[in-house]
Design a protein around this motif. Structure first.
Motif, PDB file in Angstrom:
ATOM      1  N   UNK A   1       0.796  -1.218   0.000  1.00  0.00           N
ATOM      2  CA  UNK A   1       0.000   0.000   0.000  1.00  0.00           C
ATOM      3  C   UNK A   1       0.828   1.268   0.000  1.00  0.00           C
ATOM      4  N   UNK A   2       2.104   1.135   0.344  1.00  0.00           N
ATOM      5  CA  UNK A   2       2.940   2.336   0.452  1.00  0.00           C
ATOM      6  C   UNK A   2       3.424   2.766  -0.928  1.00  0.00           C
ATOM      7  N   UNK A   3       3.222   4.030  -1.251  1.00  0.00           N
ATOM      8  CA  UNK A   3       3.794   4.554  -2.487  1.00  0.00           C
ATOM      9  C   UNK A   3       5.055   5.324  -2.088  1.00  0.00           C
ATOM     10  N   UNK A   4       6.195   4.683  -2.240  1.00  0.00           N
ATOM     11  CA  UNK A   4       7.446   5.296  -1.782  1.00  0.00           C
ATOM     12  C   UNK A   4       7.915   6.353  -2.773  1.00  0.00           C
ATOM     13  N   UNK A   5       7.724   6.104  -4.055  1.00  0.00           N
ATOM     14  CA  UNK A   5       8.066   7.078  -5.088  1.00  0.00           C
ATOM     15  C   UNK A   5       6.857   7.186  -6.009  1.00  0.00           C
ATOM     16  N   UNK A   6       6.438   8.408  -6.249  1.00  0.00           N
ATOM     17  CA  UNK A   6       5.195   8.599  -6.978  1.00  0.00           C
ATOM     18  C   UNK A   6       5.410   9.495  -8.190  1.00  0.00           C
ATOM     19  N   UNK A   7       5.457   8.906  -9.374  1.00  0.00           N
ATOM     20  CA  UNK A   7       5.512   9.654 -10.619  1.00  0.00           C
ATOM     21  C   UNK A   7       6.612  10.719 -10.603  1.00  0.00           C
TER      22      UNK A   7
END
Ligand SMILES: Nc1ncnc2c1ncn2[C@@H]1O[C@H](COP(=O)(O)OP(=O)(O)OP(=O)(O)O)[C@@H](O)[C@H]1O
Ligand SMILES: [Mg+2]
Lengths: 433, 277
Positions: free
Chosen positions: B18-24
């Motif tokens: 569920x964790x978005x560590x790096x987003x776009x």
């Protein structure tokens, strides 16, 4: 020196008491009560509280002794203050050990020419030295825990036995073939297995060792099953048989034939094979491949960040170790003249691994000393009959308390600019997979 | 983009469950320049490094490495060791990963593994001690010696890496990465745990690497004095997204950056603001 920091009598007593309690719980059913099916199939049982009490008392006393010894030697990791003269004398002694040992080994057949028992024991020790050096590549250098090393020993032995008995190939052709076949099996096993780490790798290699043994046991038509392979040709001195016949070596040299000639020949043969193993390993350590093995043991992630292909690096370590195991196996087959799956049980793997660990992982001299101590020591205690294992186990435990990192507890660097100084084993990693 | 980028990261995303560590995330690192990647703790900086160096497979996005000779390499298609071997990207780790039981010199020799492997004829030439191998080995030792000298550790060449003081270990790790002769050097918090004097000498070392080797550097750093002093370009991340980028001056005055740092850690925010005055 340590007394100020050492835990007191109460602590030792408490620890021993706990150990005794655990022993009591464990043994009360195992030893304290004996059950058996009676004559009509009913359960009969009787108690053996005397034996139980003895066991618990032994654990209690042993626990105190071990704790006292541990305090005497200081806890693991303490730096014991040793006078510098003693240290330098020791290091000088250590430097002399290897050459003295080597010269002595060369002279063994001369000194003990008439003592068959010593010669046979020497051959046995050297076989284990070679196996230890071979496994050392895998466990000591690359840090891969291999519990199935005996499989490669078996592959080598059966390769020679079958090639020689079925196709009549000579020992000197079969020897490299046995090594290559074992290395091939090492790679074959390595491919699926080497992505596993630590305990998983250990378990799978253990299973592999067993599988090979079971195949040898059950593939009757090829391996002869439990009956093994008999009539394996004895080695020749490059074509000249060591037999009493007219074409034998004795006849050619015009000396009287003696069966000892063959023993002496076998002794020098295994010595040469062991030294070859040692030489190759020492060389490999100084080449990029060997350094990569050790780097792998130290930190696999860092290796990958430096562009080292960890899979092929592990495979080469596995194959190299397996090759030496295979060579030793071929020697074993020609020496015995008869092999069966019984010679290749897990016990052998465990023994060789114990030699490597006891020697101090990665140290060539340590492994040789450990093989001498283990095999020779085991023979030494032969008079003790059933207590042999017990005494031996105790000696091992004491040694591991005294030298947790093995007999030779330091690592020699593979390259240096100015000073060739040993690295303390506290810094050297043991590997993890 | 007009700038000459050695590394172009495009719409990079990395999810862990569920964790978005790096987003776009998109940014570029200029050739022969020092690019700093900063942001509060947990912003996703190390994750970006792990994607670039192949330790993680990004969820989506692309990373292109443009070599001097015109070769373009898509990093997300290579896995682990090939990124260092073929794409020539070297890295250091946030928590130092030297080979502690090997000497400083040995550490630098291991770094030259691929070149030495070739020179040793995949071990065979080396085993028989061929002259060509001896020459190559000597050259490798010389290269290692040069780097030891540059990081001031020549006199400790034969000591176990694990025995060196912390600051020396950090520098040794950089030297080890440089021994792979990389085109792009990724440093994860090289100044962490260094005192002011050591930080200053680190800055000097990095500037010298850029000037002499022409290596492009991508740098994660919390020590703002280092970032402000040496970086040509700064990318600021927070919660996996880029919140600002530009010259050190520009970034330092950006209210969004100050807010991100204030939200995360007051001391660091003050450090960002003070380092300019
Ligand atoms: N392997 C992983 N599995 C799950 N979550 C991860 C993993 N690696 C990183 N994360 C999460 O991703 C987020 C970003 O972590 P990352 O280590 O990239 O931060 P960072 O910017 O390097 O922080 P710091 O400055 O503290 O080093 C964190 O929330 C972290 O918990
Ligand atoms: Mg980080």
């Amino acid at each position: 020196m340590q007394t100020s920091r050492a835990p007191g009598v109460a602590f030792i007593f408490k620890k021993a008491l706990i150990s005794a309690l655990v022993a009591l719980v464990l043994f009360s059913l195992m030893i304290g009560v004996r059950t058996e099916a009676g004559s009509d199939g009913q359960l009969t049982y009787w108690t053996r509280f005397g034996d139980l009490a003895m066991m618990v008392a032994t654990v209690f006393g042993g626990s105190i002794v071990v704790e006292l010894l541990r305090q005497w030697w200081g806890p693991v990791g303490t730096v014991r203050v040793v006078p510098p003269q003693v240290t330098s004398a020791l290091s000088l002694g250590a430097r002399l050990v290897a050459p003295v040992l080597l010269i002595f080994t060369f002279l063994v057949p001369v000194i003990f020419y008439n003592e068959r028992y010593i010669l046979d024991l020497g051959i046995l020790v050297l076989t284990y030295v070679m196996l230890g050096w071979g496994l050392n590549v895998v466990v000591g250098l690359a840090g891969l825990l291999d519990l199935g090393y005996v499989a490669f020993y078996a592959v080598g032995a059966y390769s020679y036995a079958l090639l020689a008995t079925n196709f009549g190939l000579s020992f000197w052709i079969c020897l490299p073939l046995a090594g290559i076949l074992a290395a091939f099996w090492g790679v074959l096993l390595g491919f699926p297995v080497l992505r596993l780490r630590g305990d998983y790798l250990a378990i799978v290699t253990l299973a592999f060792g067993e599988i090979i043994r079971l195949v040898l046991l059950n593939w009757q038509s090829v391996t002869g099953g439990p009956n093994g392979v008999t009539g394996i040709p004895r080695p020749t001195m490059f074509g000249i048989p060591l037999s009493p016949g007219d074409d034998g070596l004795a006849a050619m040299l015009r000396i009287e034939f003696s069966p000892t000639h063959r023993i002496v020949f076998l002794f020098y043969l295994i010595l040469a094979l062991a030294l070859l193993t040692n030489w190759v390993t020492i060389r490999l350590r100084r080449l990029p491949i060997g350094r990569a093995w050790e780097a792998l043991r130290e930190d696999e992630v860092a290796c990958r960040a430096l562009g080292i292909n960890t899979t092929t690096t592990k495979l080469t370590a596995f194959a190299t170790g397996a090759m030496f195991g295979g060579l030793a196996g071929a020697f074993f087959a020609t020496r015995q003249g008869f092999i069966s799956p019984e010679s290749f049980t897990f016990h052998e793997s465990a023994l060789v691994l114990a030699i490597v660990v006891l020697g101090g992982m990665g140290s060539q001299l340590g492994v040789a000393l450990a093989a001498l101590a283990m095999i020779g020591g085991f023979e030494l205690f032969r008079g003790l009959d059933q207590y042999r294992m017990l005494v031996f186990g105790m000696a091992m435990v004491l040694l591991m308390i005294w030298r947790p990192r093995g007999l030779i507890g330091h690592r020699a660097p593979t390259v240096f600019l100015e000073r060739n100084q040993a690295i303390s084993s506290d810094l050297v990693k043991e590997g993890h997979g | 983009m007009s700038a000459d980028h050695i590394l172009s990261v495009d719409h990079l995303s990395m999810r862990f469950g569920g964790i978005v560590a790096v987003n776009d995330l998109s940014f570029g690192a200029e050739r022969r320049k020092i690019t700093a990647l900063i942001g509060p703790n947990g912003a996703g900086k190390t994750t970006v490094f792990n994607c670039i160096t192949g330790f993680y497979k990004p969820t989506s996005g692309s990373m292109r490495l443009a070599h001097d000779d015109g070769r373009n390499i898509q990093l997300e298609r290579l896995n682990d060791f090939r990124i260092s071997k073929q794409a020539k990207v070297a890295r250091t780790f946030q928590n130092i990963r030297l080979f502690p039981g090997m000497t400083a010199l040995e550490n630098l020799m291991v770094a030259q593994h691929n070149a030495l492997m070739r020179a040793s004829g995949l071990t065979l030439l080396g085993l028989i001690g061929a002259p060509s191998w001896r020459v190559a080995e000597k050259a490798a030792i010389d290269l290692a010696r040069t780097w030891l000298e540059r990081i001031g550790l020549l006199d400790r060449a034969d000591d176990a890496a694990g025995n060196l003081p912390y600051g020396d270990q950090r520098r040794l790790e950089i030297a080890r990465a440089m021994c792979t002769e990389p085109a792009l050097l990724c440093l994860d918090e090289p100044a962490a745990g260094l005192n002011a004097r050591e930080s200053a000498s680190l800055s000097e070392l990095l500037l010298a690497i850029r000037a002499n080797q022409g290596t492009s550097i991508l740098l994660i750093e919390h020590d703002m004095s280092v970032v402000m002093e040496i970086s040509d370009h700064v990318v600021v991340m927070d919660y996996g997204v880029k919140i600002a980028e530009g010259t050190p001056q520009h970034v330092r005055d950006d209210p969004k950056v100050i807010a991100a740092y204030l939200g995360a850690d007051e001391e660091e925010a003050i450090a960002v603001m003070e380092s300019g005055t």
